[in-house]
Design a protein around this motif. Structure first.
Motif, PDB file in Angstrom:
ATOM      1  N   GLN A 184       7.834 -56.950 -10.980  1.00  0.00           N
ATOM      2  CA  GLN A 184       7.920 -56.012  -9.912  1.00  0.00           C
ATOM      3  C   GLN A 184       6.679 -55.980  -9.022  1.00  0.00           C
ATOM      4  OE1 GLN A 184      10.071 -52.193 -11.510  1.00  0.00           O
ATOM      5  NE2 GLN A 184       9.950 -53.572 -13.391  1.00  0.00           N
ATOM      6  N   LEU A 185       5.635 -56.061  -9.539  1.00  0.00           N
ATOM      7  CA  LEU A 185       4.127 -56.081  -8.771  1.00  0.00           C
ATOM      8  C   LEU A 185       4.340 -57.167  -7.880  1.00  0.00           C
ATOM      9  CD1 LEU A 185       1.759 -55.418 -11.421  1.00  0.00           C
ATOM     10  CD2 LEU A 185       2.215 -53.885  -9.610  1.00  0.00           C
ATOM     11  N   ILE A 186       4.882 -58.335  -8.208  1.00  0.00           N
ATOM     12  CA  ILE A 186       4.864 -59.719  -7.369  1.00  0.00           C
ATOM     13  C   ILE A 186       5.847 -59.761  -6.417  1.00  0.00           C
ATOM     14  CG2 ILE A 186       4.997 -62.096  -7.348  1.00  0.00           C
ATOM     15  CD1 ILE A 186       3.515 -62.034 -10.315  1.00  0.00           C
ATOM     16  N   LEU A 187       7.123 -59.237  -6.663  1.00  0.00           N
ATOM     17  CA  LEU A 187       8.287 -59.499  -5.843  1.00  0.00           C
ATOM     18  C   LEU A 187       8.645 -58.096  -5.089  1.00  0.00           C
ATOM     19  CD1 LEU A 187      10.283 -61.909  -8.100  1.00  0.00           C
ATOM     20  CD2 LEU A 187       8.990 -62.546  -6.000  1.00  0.00           C
ATOM     21  N   ASP A 188       9.032 -58.112  -3.862  1.00  0.00           N
ATOM     22  CA  ASP A 188       9.538 -56.978  -3.254  1.00  0.00           C
ATOM     23  C   ASP A 188      11.036 -56.723  -3.676  1.00  0.00           C
ATOM     24  OD1 ASP A 188       7.337 -56.529  -1.852  1.00  0.00           O
ATOM     25  OD2 ASP A 188       8.108 -57.963  -0.381  1.00  0.00           O
ATOM     26  N   ALA A 189      11.950 -57.864  -3.925  1.00  0.00           N
ATOM     27  CA  ALA A 189      13.324 -57.816  -4.584  1.00  0.00           C
ATOM     28  C   ALA A 189      13.324 -58.636  -5.648  1.00  0.00           C
ATOM     29  CB  ALA A 189      14.298 -58.237  -3.455  1.00  0.00           C
ATOM     30  N   TRP A 190      14.215 -58.100  -6.652  1.00  0.00           N
ATOM     31  CA  TRP A 190      14.418 -58.582  -7.816  1.00  0.00           C
ATOM     32  C   TRP A 190      15.916 -58.372  -8.721  1.00  0.00           C
ATOM     33  CZ3 TRP A 190      13.888 -54.465 -10.462  1.00  0.00           C
ATOM     34  CH2 TRP A 190      13.215 -53.406  -9.992  1.00  0.00           C
ATOM     35  N   PHE A 191      16.100 -59.091  -9.569  1.00  0.00           N
ATOM     36  CA  PHE A 191      16.994 -58.670 -10.489  1.00  0.00           C
ATOM     37  C   PHE A 191      16.378 -58.428 -11.735  1.00  0.00           C
ATOM     38  CE2 PHE A 191      19.737 -60.621  -7.072  1.00  0.00           C
ATOM     39  CZ  PHE A 191      20.833 -59.783  -7.226  1.00  0.00           C
ATOM     40  N   ILE A 192      16.563 -57.485 -12.742  1.00  0.00           N
ATOM     41  CA  ILE A 192      16.264 -57.429 -14.049  1.00  0.00           C
ATOM     42  C   ILE A 192      17.406 -56.900 -14.730  1.00  0.00           C
ATOM     43  CG2 ILE A 192      14.711 -56.166 -15.971  1.00  0.00           C
ATOM     44  CD1 ILE A 192      12.569 -55.860 -13.778  1.00  0.00           C
ATOM     45  N   VAL A 193      17.825 -57.671 -15.863  1.00  0.00           N
ATOM     46  CA  VAL A 193      18.826 -57.719 -16.576  1.00  0.00           C
ATOM     47  C   VAL A 193      18.717 -57.241 -17.995  1.00  0.00           C
ATOM     48  CG1 VAL A 193      21.327 -58.510 -17.118  1.00  0.00           C
ATOM     49  CG2 VAL A 193      20.372 -58.998 -14.842  1.00  0.00           C
ATOM     50  N   ARG A 194      18.786 -56.133 -18.760  1.00  0.00           N
ATOM     51  CA  ARG A 194      18.473 -55.983 -20.024  1.00  0.00           C
ATOM     52  C   ARG A 194      19.636 -56.049 -20.870  1.00  0.00           C
ATOM     53  NH1 ARG A 194      15.374 -50.470 -18.726  1.00  0.00           N
ATOM     54  NH2 ARG A 194      13.254 -51.246 -18.396  1.00  0.00           N
ATOM     55  N   VAL A 195      19.564 -57.054 -21.797  1.00  0.00           N
ATOM     56  CA  VAL A 195      20.582 -57.439 -22.969  1.00  0.00           C
ATOM     57  C   VAL A 195      20.487 -57.127 -24.243  1.00  0.00           C
ATOM     58  CG1 VAL A 195      21.483 -59.177 -21.163  1.00  0.00           C
ATOM     59  CG2 VAL A 195      20.058 -59.625 -23.243  1.00  0.00           C
ATOM     60  N   SER A 196      21.330 -57.170 -25.000  1.00  0.00           N
ATOM     61  CA  SER A 196      21.147 -56.735 -26.390  1.00  0.00           C
ATOM     62  C   SER A 196      22.292 -57.586 -27.368  1.00  0.00           C
ATOM     63  CB  SER A 196      21.490 -55.320 -26.825  1.00  0.00           C
ATOM     64  OG  SER A 196      22.614 -54.906 -26.416  1.00  0.00           O
ATOM     65  N   TRP A 197      21.690 -58.054 -28.595  1.00  0.00           N
ATOM     66  CA  TRP A 197      22.584 -58.588 -29.829  1.00  0.00           C
ATOM     67  C   TRP A 197      23.442 -59.661 -29.072  1.00  0.00           C
ATOM     68  CZ3 TRP A 197      25.107 -54.231 -33.187  1.00  0.00           C
ATOM     69  CH2 TRP A 197      24.136 -53.076 -33.553  1.00  0.00           C
ATOM     70  N   VAL A 198      22.719 -60.750 -28.712  1.00  0.00           N
ATOM     71  CA  VAL A 198      23.184 -61.784 -27.907  1.00  0.00           C
ATOM     72  C   VAL A 198      24.009 -62.680 -28.743  1.00  0.00           C
ATOM     73  CG1 VAL A 198      22.598 -63.793 -26.242  1.00  0.00           C
ATOM     74  CG2 VAL A 198      21.885 -61.418 -25.861  1.00  0.00           C
TER      75      VAL A 198
END
Length: 285
Positions: free
Chosen positions: A137-151
């Protein structure tokens, strides 16, 4: 669309490449043997030469218990590696998707964590994944972060495969019942991620299959659908000590997916059935 997927040898990376190819994307998957993401120069040289439109960053150090003792390696992969990927993404103007985890939360309470919930990781793995989010988030102005669980996915180790293996030699298994969360089938998650990159709906998302269960309920459903006569003995977290603390509450709200027009994933029970069919098909082939 040219898409670079890191962590191709893992469960999610493998399925993302597979799904991308089914959409006729120009897919490139790398594993640690192809590209050392902790080496900034190698990352820049490789990615700038490939010049992808999108980078889906699945690569991570995910050995949760081992991370407590191997902190340097965990940090280098999850933080420095992510920093290197984010910097080169910015340089070439590529969209970036970062895969994060429910371990960024402390697992307290009973309500689902939302994207607005304050992360408070209790283990080193979770701390590095959160720091990876922050670096991005510090480096990019736009991003996708996807939190997942128990994959769980076809390529690699996971809870379902472990339960099926145990069912071959055990008629009873002990599984914790006081850790709650949502399983995530990588085939379903891959479709969502590729739907995301076709949009400009950037941001932080929680993504797992619908519904909530304990690990013991998860095991019971696996045996039920697989036709295995195995009794699940429910035990407490304290009765199954691990090196790293496991969150007791890994429930995550997926409301933001709905708000941004994405399809939520099918129920985890439905996903188990389709995964078992995929496993069976792989054996038959």
């Amino acid at each position: 669309m040219r898409v670079l997927v890191t962590g191709y040898s893992g469960q999610l990376g493998y399925d993302v490449v597979k799904e991308g190819k089914s959409r006729n994307y120009d897919m490139y998957g790398t594993s640690s043997s192809d590209l050392d993401i902790t080496d900034k120069q190698k990352v820049h040289t490789y990615v700038e030469t490939l010049n992808p439109t999108v980078i889906i960053h699945c690569a991570a150090y995910t050995a949760v218990d081992q991370a407590e003792d191997d902190q340097e390696m965990c940090y280098n992969v999850n933080v420095i590696g992510t920093k290197n990927i984010a910097q080169v993404a910015k340089k070439i103007g590529a969209k970036l998707v970062y895969i994060s985890t429910d371990y960024v939360f402390d697992g307290q309470g009973t309500e689902p964590f939302t994207e607005m919930s304050v992360p408070q990781p209790v283990g080193y793995y979770g701390k590095t994944k959160l720091e990876g989010e922050q670096v991005l988030q510090l480096i990019l102005d736009a991003w996708f972060i996807v939190r997942v669980s128990w994959v769980f996915g076809i390529n690699g180790h996971n809870f379902i495969k472990t339960m099926l293996r145990l069912s071959e030699t055990h008629d009873t298994v002990n599984v914790v019942h006081d850790q709650m969360g949502s399983p995530t089938y990588t085939a379903d998650l891959s479709r969502l991620i590729l739907d995301m990159i076709e949009t400009e709906n950037y941001g932080l998302y929680h993504a797992s299959n619908e519904g909530v269960c304990s690990w013991s309920e998860f095991a019971e459903e696996i045996f039920k659908q697989a036709g295995k006569q195995v009794i699940v003995n429910s035990i407490t977290t304290e009765e199954y000590p691990t090196r790293a603390i496991r969150p007791k509450n890994s429930k995550m709200s997926k409301q933001k997916l709905r708000e941004c027009g994405f399809n939520v994933l099918p129920s985890w029970q439905d996903a188990v059935g389709r995964y078992l069919a995929e496993l069976k098909q792989e054996v038959e082939v």
